[in-house]
Design a protein around this motif. Structure first.
Motif, PDB file in Angstrom:
ATOM      1  N   PRO A  93       0.811  -1.231   0.000  1.00 23.37           N
ATOM      2  CA  PRO A  93       0.000   0.000   0.000  1.00 23.37           C
ATOM      3  C   PRO A  93       0.837   1.271   0.000  1.00 23.37           C
ATOM      4  N   PHE A  94       1.952   1.238   0.746  1.00 25.57           N
ATOM      5  CA  PHE A  94       2.784   2.436   0.822  1.00 25.57           C
ATOM      6  C   PHE A  94       3.420   2.753  -0.530  1.00 25.57           C
ATOM      7  N   GLU A  95       4.068   1.761  -1.135  1.00 25.94           N
ATOM      8  CA  GLU A  95       4.742   2.016  -2.409  1.00 25.94           C
ATOM      9  C   GLU A  95       3.733   2.373  -3.501  1.00 25.94           C
ATOM     10  N   SER A  96       2.526   1.846  -3.411  1.00 27.83           N
ATOM     11  CA  SER A  96       1.492   2.164  -4.399  1.00 27.83           C
ATOM     12  C   SER A  96       1.028   3.616  -4.290  1.00 27.83           C
ATOM     13  N   ALA A  97       1.239   4.234  -3.134  1.00 29.21           N
ATOM     14  CA  ALA A  97       0.769   5.601  -2.899  1.00 29.21           C
ATOM     15  C   ALA A  97       1.759   6.667  -3.348  1.00 29.21           C
ATOM     16  N   LEU A  98       2.965   6.267  -3.765  1.00 30.27           N
ATOM     17  CA  LEU A  98       3.997   7.229  -4.129  1.00 30.27           C
ATOM     18  C   LEU A  98       3.778   7.790  -5.527  1.00 30.27           C
ATOM     19  N   ASP A  99       4.131   9.070  -5.712  1.00 30.53           N
ATOM     20  CA  ASP A  99       4.230   9.625  -7.052  1.00 30.53           C
ATOM     21  C   ASP A  99       5.684  10.035  -7.298  1.00 30.53           C
ATOM     22  N   GLU A 100       5.978  10.549  -8.482  1.00 35.08           N
ATOM     23  CA  GLU A 100       7.359  10.848  -8.854  1.00 35.08           C
ATOM     24  C   GLU A 100       7.986  11.906  -7.944  1.00 35.08           C
ATOM     25  N   ASP A 101       7.233  12.919  -7.578  1.00 32.12           N
ATOM     26  CA  ASP A 101       7.774  13.956  -6.700  1.00 32.12           C
ATOM     27  C   ASP A 101       8.106  13.388  -5.320  1.00 32.12           C
ATOM     28  N   ASP A 102       7.285  12.453  -4.838  1.00 30.77           N
ATOM     29  CA  ASP A 102       7.565  11.808  -3.555  1.00 30.77           C
ATOM     30  C   ASP A 102       8.888  11.037  -3.616  1.00 30.77           C
ATOM     31  N   VAL A 103       9.098  10.312  -4.705  1.00 30.12           N
ATOM     32  CA  VAL A 103      10.307   9.497  -4.851  1.00 30.12           C
ATOM     33  C   VAL A 103      11.547  10.380  -4.954  1.00 30.12           C
ATOM     34  N   TYR A 104      11.435  11.489  -5.669  1.00 29.13           N
ATOM     35  CA  TYR A 104      12.567  12.425  -5.771  1.00 29.13           C
ATOM     36  C   TYR A 104      12.926  12.983  -4.393  1.00 29.13           C
ATOM     37  N   ALA A 105      11.928  13.393  -3.637  1.00 25.90           N
ATOM     38  CA  ALA A 105      12.173  13.921  -2.289  1.00 25.90           C
ATOM     39  C   ALA A 105      12.740  12.839  -1.376  1.00 25.90           C
ATOM     40  N   SER A 106      12.234  11.625  -1.529  1.00 24.30           N
ATOM     41  CA  SER A 106      12.723  10.504  -0.739  1.00 24.30           C
ATOM     42  C   SER A 106      14.191  10.225  -1.041  1.00 24.30           C
ATOM     43  N   ALA A 107      14.559  10.273  -2.321  1.00 23.63           N
ATOM     44  CA  ALA A 107      15.942   9.993  -2.714  1.00 23.63           C
ATOM     45  C   ALA A 107      16.901  11.053  -2.172  1.00 23.63           C
ATOM     46  N   ARG A 108      16.478  12.297  -2.164  1.00 27.96           N
ATOM     47  CA  ARG A 108      17.346  13.356  -1.628  1.00 27.96           C
ATOM     48  C   ARG A 108      17.594  13.160  -0.127  1.00 27.96           C
ATOM     49  N   LEU A 109      16.543  12.811   0.602  1.00 27.19           N
ATOM     50  CA  LEU A 109      16.705  12.553   2.032  1.00 27.19           C
ATOM     51  C   LEU A 109      17.554  11.314   2.256  1.00 27.19           C
ATOM     52  N   CYS A 110      17.312  10.291   1.481  1.00 19.73           N
ATOM     53  CA  CYS A 110      18.056   9.042   1.600  1.00 19.73           C
ATOM     54  C   CYS A 110      19.547   9.268   1.341  1.00 19.73           C
ATOM     55  N   ALA A 111      19.866  10.011   0.276  1.00 20.44           N
ATOM     56  CA  ALA A 111      21.263  10.304  -0.042  1.00 20.44           C
ATOM     57  C   ALA A 111      21.922  11.110   1.068  1.00 20.44           C
ATOM     58  N   THR A 112      21.193  12.088   1.600  1.00 18.61           N
ATOM     59  CA  THR A 112      21.734  12.905   2.690  1.00 18.61           C
ATOM     60  C   THR A 112      22.067  12.037   3.892  1.00 18.61           C
ATOM     61  N   GLU A 113      21.153  11.137   4.241  1.00 20.80           N
ATOM     62  CA  GLU A 113      21.400  10.271   5.393  1.00 20.80           C
ATOM     63  C   GLU A 113      22.574   9.336   5.138  1.00 20.80           C
ATOM     64  N   MET A 114      22.645   8.761   3.955  1.00 13.11           N
ATOM     65  CA  MET A 114      23.763   7.862   3.654  1.00 13.11           C
ATOM     66  C   MET A 114      25.094   8.589   3.726  1.00 13.11           C
ATOM     67  N   ILE A 115      25.174   9.763   3.129  1.00 12.61           N
ATOM     68  CA  ILE A 115      26.419  10.530   3.170  1.00 12.61           C
ATOM     69  C   ILE A 115      26.829  10.806   4.611  1.00 12.61           C
ATOM     70  N   LYS A 116      25.876  11.187   5.452  1.00 12.72           N
ATOM     71  CA  LYS A 116      26.201  11.521   6.844  1.00 12.72           C
ATOM     72  C   LYS A 116      26.556  10.295   7.677  1.00 12.72           C
ATOM     73  N   HIS A 117      26.291   9.094   7.141  1.00  9.95           N
ATOM     74  CA  HIS A 117      26.656   7.865   7.842  1.00  9.95           C
ATOM     75  C   HIS A 117      27.854   7.157   7.207  1.00  9.95           C
ATOM     76  N   GLY A 118      28.526   7.811   6.271  1.00  9.96           N
ATOM     77  CA  GLY A 118      29.752   7.232   5.726  1.00  9.96           C
ATOM     78  C   GLY A 118      29.558   6.286   4.561  1.00  9.96           C
ATOM     79  N   THR A 119      28.352   6.235   4.005  1.00 12.24           N
ATOM     80  CA  THR A 119      28.098   5.401   2.835  1.00 12.24           C
ATOM     81  C   THR A 119      28.393   6.220   1.586  1.00 12.24           C
ATOM     82  N   THR A 120      29.231   5.677   0.714  1.00 11.11           N
ATOM     83  CA  THR A 120      29.569   6.372  -0.529  1.00 11.11           C
ATOM     84  C   THR A 120      28.961   5.697  -1.748  1.00 11.11           C
ATOM     85  N   SER A 121      28.549   4.441  -1.618  1.00 12.52           N
ATOM     86  CA  SER A 121      27.921   3.742  -2.742  1.00 12.52           C
ATOM     87  C   SER A 121      26.794   2.859  -2.233  1.00 12.52           C
ATOM     88  N   PHE A 122      25.828   2.596  -3.111  1.00 14.08           N
ATOM     89  CA  PHE A 122      24.660   1.841  -2.684  1.00 14.08           C
ATOM     90  C   PHE A 122      24.094   1.060  -3.855  1.00 14.08           C
TER      91      PHE A 122
END
Length: 446
Positions: A93-122
């Motif tokens: 249900p959650f993934e079905s509710a996403l639109d493109e703008d949601d995914v873009y915003a999610s990716a920016r937050l995800c990348a920010t968190e990964m960078i701040k935790h020392g992840t350089t590749s995923f």
């Protein structure tokens, strides 16, 4: 004197032999490491446009999150303490509710968190709108492997998340044509098979064939839970690894996420075929069980770690290292009295070299050495919970957290300095994330 783009000066360095070497400097030109030597040797031969102070810090290869879910990032806290089946009741249900703008915003937050935790590749295991995440990851400077999560069967899957084999393959190949090799080759596109239960034999086989033809990878959830094993035994009279071998999917370009319920025979097969097993300890231990990591490593398999996304925890691979260390001590150390079943140095290899193998970068990343990609993090060990230490290899695994990473360099570019993310406005990213998350929650769970 020769001119370099960057010098990290006065640091300690985690060597390819898993030793911490003190009083070193690292020279970088373009996206490659040129020299690692004593501070005196480097600074008497080279100058640099950019100097990074490494005093009190350990330089180590950037970590790889070998299995994550961008499209579940706004689901944080939503899958813990839940009874089965989380997949059909919450994730779909959650993934079905996403639109493109949601995914873009999610990716920016995800990348920010990964960078701040020392992840350089995923390695992104896929989502319904992953093309919308690609621009955000390009902006982030991170190194990633993107995939659609493709499915063509399954009663619990809504029709909106399924499609014909032809359309699914065409969809992935379109993403490949648009983004594969973009961002100075940082972004690559893999085929993303969700799992055996939701993918037909024809879809699995064709995905493997097309991935080999395009010289790219395949990412699949494998041996994650008992329902999957039961499904294979009932329908094909084979366990999951043997079933995928019959479809010619096993190989060094395959990421097998979770890889928990493997028999000795399957482990041997995975090692022989050089499949990349990726464990997600915090996710696995909640319902799937203890992975057989020491047996996999002894068989010669490549093993990495992943977070499985932020739905049940966060994107801190350092935490995954601690959990798997404790889990294997419990699973092997207690019944077998083997307290060194999984040493710290092997865990560090999993999140560095093991992750590089999964990214299909085993020859050019995963260690710090001249000629290798300049994907480097600096761990601030000049802190009371990390120093002094008799053995920094043990201390990194047992005591360090992602929040101890002070600086991050990806592809030779500084993306975080002194805990400040340089590629995004973090406050703006968080504000946008809150707005989109609240909208998706209302749509998915109202």
């Amino acid at each position: 004197m020769k001119k370099l783009d960057m010098i990290i000066k006065r640091c300690s360095v985690l060597s390819p032999h898993m030793e911490v070497v003190k009083d070193q400097s690292i020279g970088i030109q373009g996206n490659r490491i040129v020299i690692i030597d004593s501070e005196h040797e480097v600074e008497t031969q080279y100058t640099a446009t950019e100097m990074v102070d490494g005093y009190g810090k350990i330089a180590m290869p950037g970590l790889t999150d070998g299995h994550m879910h961008t499209c579940q990032h706004f689901l944080r806290g939503g899958t813990a303490d839940e009874y089965p089946m989380v997949w059909s009741r919450i994730l779909v249900p959650f993934e079905s509710a996403l639109d493109e703008d949601d995914v873009y915003a999610s990716a920016r937050l995800c990348a920010t968190e990964m960078i701040k935790h020392g992840t350089t590749s995923f390695a992104e295991s896929g989502g319904p709108l992953i093309h919308a995440a690609a621009p955000a990851y390009l902006e982030s400077g991170m190194r990633g492997r993107l995939a659609y999560s493709i499915m063509d069967q399954g009663a619990a899957i809504p029709d909106s998340m399924k499609d014909s084999i032809e359309n699914l393959i065409e969809k992935t190949e379109k993403l490949y044509q648009e983004y594969h090799g973009s961002g100075n080759d940082r972004i690559k596109v893999f085929f993303g098979l969700r799992q055996i239960l939701t993918c037909s034999s024809e879809l699995i086989k064709l995905s493997g064939e097309r991935a080999r033809a395009l010289d790219t990878g395949v990412h699949i959830h494998l041996e994650e839970h008992r329902d999957e094993v039961k499904f294979c035994l009932q329908n094909f009279q084979m366990r999951p690894v043997d079933y995928l071998e019959s479809l010619d999917l096993l190989g060094p370009n395959l990421i097998a996420a979770h890889s928990v319920l493997m028999t000795d025979h399957e482990i041997k097969k995975v090692a022989e075929k050089r499949v990349n097993a990726i464990h997600c300890p915090r996710s696995n231990l909640s319902s799937h069980g203890f992975p057989r990591t020491p047996t996999l490593l002894e068989a010669g398999a490549s093993v990495g770690l992943g977070t499985d996304g932020a739905a049940g925890s966060n994107m801190d691979v350092f935490q995954e290292m601690k959990i798997i260390r404790s889990a294997i001590r419990a699973a092997y150390g207690i019944p077998l009295f083997d307290p060194v079943a999984l040493p710290a140095r092997e865990i560090l290899r999993m999140v560095t070299q093991g992750g590089a193998n999964a990214m299909m970068l085993g020859d050019s990343a995963g260690v710090l050495a001249p000629g290798k990609l300049a994907d480097i993090i600096l761990l601030n060990v000049d802190q009371s919970h990390l120093s002094p230490s008799l053995n920094y290899i043990n201390t990194i695994v047992d005591c360090a957290n992602g929040t101890d990473v002070s600086d991050s360099i990806i592809d030779g570019k500084l993306v975080m300095k002194n805990r400040e993310v340089l590629v995004f406005d973090e406050e703006e990213v968080k504000a946008e994330a809150r707005k989109h998350a609240e909208k998706v929650w209302k749509k998915a769970f109202a």
